[in-house]
Design a protein around this motif. Structure first.
Motif, PDB file in Angstrom:
ATOM      1  N   SER A  59       6.729   2.884  -1.995  1.00  0.00           N
ATOM      2  CA  SER A  59       5.439   1.808  -2.713  1.00  0.00           C
ATOM      3  C   SER A  59       4.261   2.726  -2.591  1.00  0.00           C
ATOM      4  O   SER A  59       3.351   2.172  -3.260  1.00  0.00           O
ATOM      5  CB  SER A  59       5.544   0.753  -1.898  1.00  0.00           C
ATOM      6  OG  SER A  59       5.110   0.689  -0.509  1.00  0.00           O
ATOM      7  N   ASP A  93       4.285  -0.744   2.183  1.00  0.00           N
ATOM      8  CA  ASP A  93       2.856  -0.101   2.365  1.00  0.00           C
ATOM      9  C   ASP A  93       1.681  -0.548   1.349  1.00  0.00           C
ATOM     10  O   ASP A  93       0.793  -0.622   1.663  1.00  0.00           O
ATOM     11  CB  ASP A  93       2.941   1.544   2.128  1.00  0.00           C
ATOM     12  CG  ASP A  93       3.741   2.150   3.250  1.00  0.00           C
ATOM     13  OD1 ASP A  93       3.946   1.275   4.258  1.00  0.00           O
ATOM     14  OD2 ASP A  93       4.258   3.474   2.976  1.00  0.00           O
ATOM     15  N   THR A  94       2.282  -0.801   0.116  1.00  0.00           N
ATOM     16  CA  THR A  94       1.301  -1.442  -1.103  1.00  0.00           C
ATOM     17  C   THR A  94       1.490  -2.778  -1.489  1.00  0.00           C
ATOM     18  O   THR A  94       1.050  -3.162  -2.520  1.00  0.00           O
ATOM     19  CB  THR A  94       0.960  -0.368  -2.348  1.00  0.00           C
ATOM     20  OG1 THR A  94       2.444  -0.201  -2.557  1.00  0.00           O
ATOM     21  CG2 THR A  94       0.817   0.908  -1.574  1.00  0.00           C
ATOM     22  N   GLU A  97      -1.209  -5.152  -2.421  1.00  0.00           N
ATOM     23  CA  GLU A  97      -1.945  -5.055  -3.460  1.00  0.00           C
ATOM     24  C   GLU A  97      -1.270  -5.201  -4.689  1.00  0.00           C
ATOM     25  O   GLU A  97      -2.080  -6.131  -5.586  1.00  0.00           O
ATOM     26  CB  GLU A  97      -2.166  -3.414  -3.513  1.00  0.00           C
ATOM     27  CG  GLU A  97      -3.266  -2.951  -2.395  1.00  0.00           C
ATOM     28  CD  GLU A  97      -3.597  -1.446  -2.312  1.00  0.00           C
ATOM     29  OE1 GLU A  97      -4.032  -0.881  -2.943  1.00  0.00           O
ATOM     30  OE2 GLU A  97      -2.772  -0.897  -1.246  1.00  0.00           O
ATOM     31  N   GLN A 298      -8.765  -2.860   0.040  1.00  0.00           N
ATOM     32  CA  GLN A 298      -7.824  -2.391  -1.045  1.00  0.00           C
ATOM     33  C   GLN A 298      -7.658  -3.779  -1.867  1.00  0.00           C
ATOM     34  O   GLN A 298      -7.433  -3.425  -3.165  1.00  0.00           O
ATOM     35  CB  GLN A 298      -6.288  -2.093  -0.377  1.00  0.00           C
ATOM     36  CG  GLN A 298      -5.739  -3.005   0.517  1.00  0.00           C
ATOM     37  CD  GLN A 298      -6.276  -2.536   1.831  1.00  0.00           C
ATOM     38  OE1 GLN A 298      -7.288  -2.276   2.221  1.00  0.00           O
ATOM     39  NE2 GLN A 298      -5.038  -2.739   2.924  1.00  0.00           N
TER      40      GLN A 298
END
Length: 325
Positions: A59, A93-94, A97, A298
């Protein structure tokens, strides 16, 4: 009546392989969606699952090249009257978002649940199967609609606007701020902490295949004004400041960003603190700054990108959007 769910896979640790049950290193995004659904087929889940592979990557590499086809696939699934909800498997990890972006650009009439894992599929204590079973439990529940995009990790359900990854390891790697989890879930039980906050037939923002460039400037001790200029390119349309404390920054950096805001580039103050609430301060009006409120840098970047893509540039209007996000 069988509940039909669409599973859209993007890779990540939940589909990762280490090759050794106790190895620390592993390869994310190794198991394809058909293989994965075959693995979960023996869990006795009360749903009919159909899968589609959007991507199979770490990710850390996810961006518009994955978000665009993922969003289209979700919209198509939600438009199908036979589909009751969507599950997105994603690297952690993302994850926050992607989930927040989906939350802002999808209706909330059917559940959309994003799920991941902290350990690869062949590791001791693999949490992916339980997290996935929990995600199915949530997506099958009628009360999951009207809550926006949801994230399921570690027997907890989080709203996309609150969830954030706070640890690099362990089953309690995700928390929510300013709200903690909004439900507790196991493969057989689900306990919501409140009623849905309302179905949204239309997305808050239209989808944009080419999001504007927004930079994140990370504030640190001893930072000078030149560090701001080095991070901004010709196509930069917005800046999110990962400030210290309540969105604070060295005076030299502040003045440089005042000049940036005066040039027509949106500037949003956020905090690098894990639970950083950034309110407006008296100087924001004269500086032309926007306060990110409870959004971390983010997520503030995602919201600012969508606002700029919709044509909004006025700092007062941007602030209203962050206040009501």
């Amino acid at each position: 009546m069988t509940t039909r769910l669409t599973v859209l896979a993007t890779g990540g640790t939940i589909a990762g392989i280490a090759g050794n049950a106790i190895a620390q290193d592993y390869r994310a995004g190794e198991i394809g969606i058909e293989d994965y659904l075959e693995r979960v087929g023996g869990l006795g889940l009360e749903a009919e699952l159909s899968g589609h592979q959007i991507a199979n990557i770490d990710s850390a590499d996810i961006g518009p090249q994955v978000w665009n086809p993922l969003h289209r696939a979700i919209v198509e699934a939600l438009d199908d009257p036979d589909c009751s909800g969507v599950i997105v498997t994603h690297g952690t990890d993302t994850l926050e978002e992607t989930a927040f972006l989906l939350d802002l650009t999808l209706p909330s009439t059917k559940p959309v649940v994003v799920v991941g894992a902290m350990r690869p599929a062949d590791a001791v204590g693999y949490d992916g199967l339980r997290n996935f079973a929990n995600a199915v439990r949530v997506a099958c529940d009628a009360n999951a609609a009207g809550r926006g995009t949801l994230v399921v990790m570690g027997d907890r359900v989080f709203a996309a606007r609150d969830v954030r990854k706070v640890r690099t390891r362990g089953s309690e790697a995700f928390r929510g701020f300013p709200r903690e989890s909004i439900a507790l879930v196991t493969p057989g039980t689900l306990e919501w902490f409140g009623a849905p906050w309302g179905d949204r037939d239309e997305a808050r923002f239209a989808w944009c295949d080419d999001l504007p460039e927004v930079a994140i400037v990370y504030v640190h001790a001893g930072q000078d004004a030149d560090s701001v200029e080095r991070q901004l390119g010709r196509s930069t349309r917005g800046v999110v400041v990962a400030g210290v404390g309540e969105g604070n920054m060295p005076e030299a950096v502040r003045q440089a960003l005042v000049d940036v805001a005066a040039s027509g580039i949106a500037v949003v103050r956020a905090s690098r603190a894990d639970e950083g609430l950034v309110d407006r301060e008296p100087e924001d009006d004269s500086n032309g700054f926007v306060a990110a409120r409870a959004l971390n840098p983010q997520k503030a970047r995602i919201l600012l990108q969508l606002l700029l893509a919709s044509g909004e540039t006025d700092p007062a209007a941007l602030q209203r959007a962050f206040d009501g996000r």
